[in-house]
Structure formats: structure tokens, C-alpha cells
Motif scaffolding. Sequence first.
Motif, PDB file in Angstrom:
ATOM      1  N   GLU A  29       0.846  -1.195   0.000  1.00 45.27           N
ATOM      2  CA  GLU A  29       0.000   0.000   0.000  1.00 45.27           C
ATOM      3  C   GLU A  29       0.879   1.241   0.000  1.00 45.27           C
ATOM      4  O   GLU A  29       1.939   1.256   0.618  1.00 45.27           O
ATOM      5  CB  GLU A  29      -0.863   0.027   1.251  1.00 45.27           C
ATOM      6  CG  GLU A  29      -1.764  -1.174   1.419  1.00 45.27           C
ATOM      7  CD  GLU A  29      -2.483  -1.124   2.753  1.00 45.27           C
ATOM      8  OE1 GLU A  29      -3.098  -0.083   3.043  1.00 45.27           O
ATOM      9  OE2 GLU A  29      -2.420  -2.112   3.478  1.00 45.27           O
TER      10      GLU A  29
ATOM     11  N   GLU B 239       1.294   7.362   1.501  1.00 43.22           N
ATOM     12  CA  GLU B 239       0.469   8.569   1.517  1.00 43.22           C
ATOM     13  C   GLU B 239      -0.999   8.191   1.396  1.00 43.22           C
ATOM     14  O   GLU B 239      -1.372   7.395   0.547  1.00 43.22           O
ATOM     15  CB  GLU B 239       0.863   9.506   0.379  1.00 43.22           C
ATOM     16  CG  GLU B 239       2.294   9.974   0.471  1.00 43.22           C
ATOM     17  CD  GLU B 239       2.682  10.800  -0.727  1.00 43.22           C
ATOM     18  OE1 GLU B 239       1.780  11.246  -1.474  1.00 43.22           O
ATOM     19  OE2 GLU B 239       3.882  11.004  -0.921  1.00 43.22           O
ATOM     20  N   ALA B 240      -1.840   8.754   2.243  1.00 43.20           N
ATOM     21  CA  ALA B 240      -3.259   8.384   2.267  1.00 43.20           C
ATOM     22  C   ALA B 240      -3.981   8.755   0.973  1.00 43.20           C
ATOM     23  O   ALA B 240      -4.878   8.051   0.541  1.00 43.20           O
ATOM     24  CB  ALA B 240      -3.943   9.071   3.455  1.00 43.20           C
ATOM     25  N   ASP B 241      -3.584   9.868   0.349  1.00 40.99           N
ATOM     26  CA  ASP B 241      -4.294  10.302  -0.855  1.00 40.99           C
ATOM     27  C   ASP B 241      -3.646   9.772  -2.159  1.00 40.99           C
ATOM     28  O   ASP B 241      -4.132  10.056  -3.236  1.00 40.99           O
ATOM     29  CB  ASP B 241      -4.382  11.825  -0.905  1.00 40.99           C
ATOM     30  CG  ASP B 241      -3.014  12.469  -0.927  1.00 40.99           C
ATOM     31  OD1 ASP B 241      -2.022  11.787  -0.573  1.00 40.99           O
ATOM     32  OD2 ASP B 241      -2.925  13.654  -1.264  1.00 40.99           O
ATOM     33  N   ALA B 242      -2.600   8.984  -2.025  1.00 47.16           N
ATOM     34  CA  ALA B 242      -1.947   8.449  -3.218  1.00 47.16           C
ATOM     35  C   ALA B 242      -2.788   7.318  -3.829  1.00 47.16           C
ATOM     36  O   ALA B 242      -3.310   6.493  -3.125  1.00 47.16           O
ATOM     37  CB  ALA B 242      -0.558   7.918  -2.868  1.00 47.16           C
ATOM     38  N   ARG B 243      -2.928   7.385  -5.125  1.00 46.81           N
ATOM     39  CA  ARG B 243      -3.680   6.327  -5.831  1.00 46.81           C
ATOM     40  C   ARG B 243      -2.683   5.437  -6.571  1.00 46.81           C
ATOM     41  O   ARG B 243      -1.831   5.946  -7.289  1.00 46.81           O
ATOM     42  CB  ARG B 243      -4.634   6.959  -6.829  1.00 46.81           C
ATOM     43  CG  ARG B 243      -5.736   7.737  -6.149  1.00 46.81           C
ATOM     44  CD  ARG B 243      -6.730   8.141  -7.163  1.00 46.81           C
ATOM     45  NE  ARG B 243      -7.158   6.930  -7.863  1.00 46.81           N
ATOM     46  CZ  ARG B 243      -8.389   6.655  -8.201  1.00 46.81           C
ATOM     47  NH1 ARG B 243      -9.322   7.510  -7.930  1.00 46.81           N
ATOM     48  NH2 ARG B 243      -8.711   5.562  -8.844  1.00 46.81           N
TER      49      ARG B 243
END
Length: 83
Positions: free
Chosen positions: A70, A73-77
Motif C-alpha cells: 500500500e 500517503e493516504a491520498d496516493a492512488r
Amino acid sequence: MPVLLPQCIVPLILTARKSNAPFVSEAGARQRMHERLLRPASFAPPERLDGVIVSRRVPQPEGWPVYDVEPTEADARPESAVV
């Protein structure tokens, strides 16, 4: 473009490279299997991956390990997925 070899050439190449050396005799084959049992090949991802978190899980007892990767970064796609 892959190189295609006639089937009769493959044994000659294996012999020339000594790729089949452990399997020429029964004792050699047993020794090779014993070595692989003691030191199996690793299928884990590389130890150092930047920007990702790697977690390992085994779905069933003595099952194949599954590695979840995973982004940190939380907003990384993720750009792609591997199944």
C-alpha cells in the motif's frame, strides 16, 4: 522477439551449461532437494521499497504467503495492481 530453439537442442544446452548436473544421479537430485528444503527460494518483495508499506499474511495454515503493498500517503492512488 523470442529466440526459438529446436527441441533437440535443449538437452545439449543444458548439458553444456551444466544446468542438469545435480540431477544426473539420484544422490545428486536428493542432495539438491534437501538444499532447497533447508534454504527455499524467497518470493518476498524486495526488503527496501520506497513510498509503500508491505504487510505479510498467510490466508490458511501452511498456505502461500500474500504480500499487501500500500502507498504510505493516504491520498496516493496506485497506478497499477498486481494479482
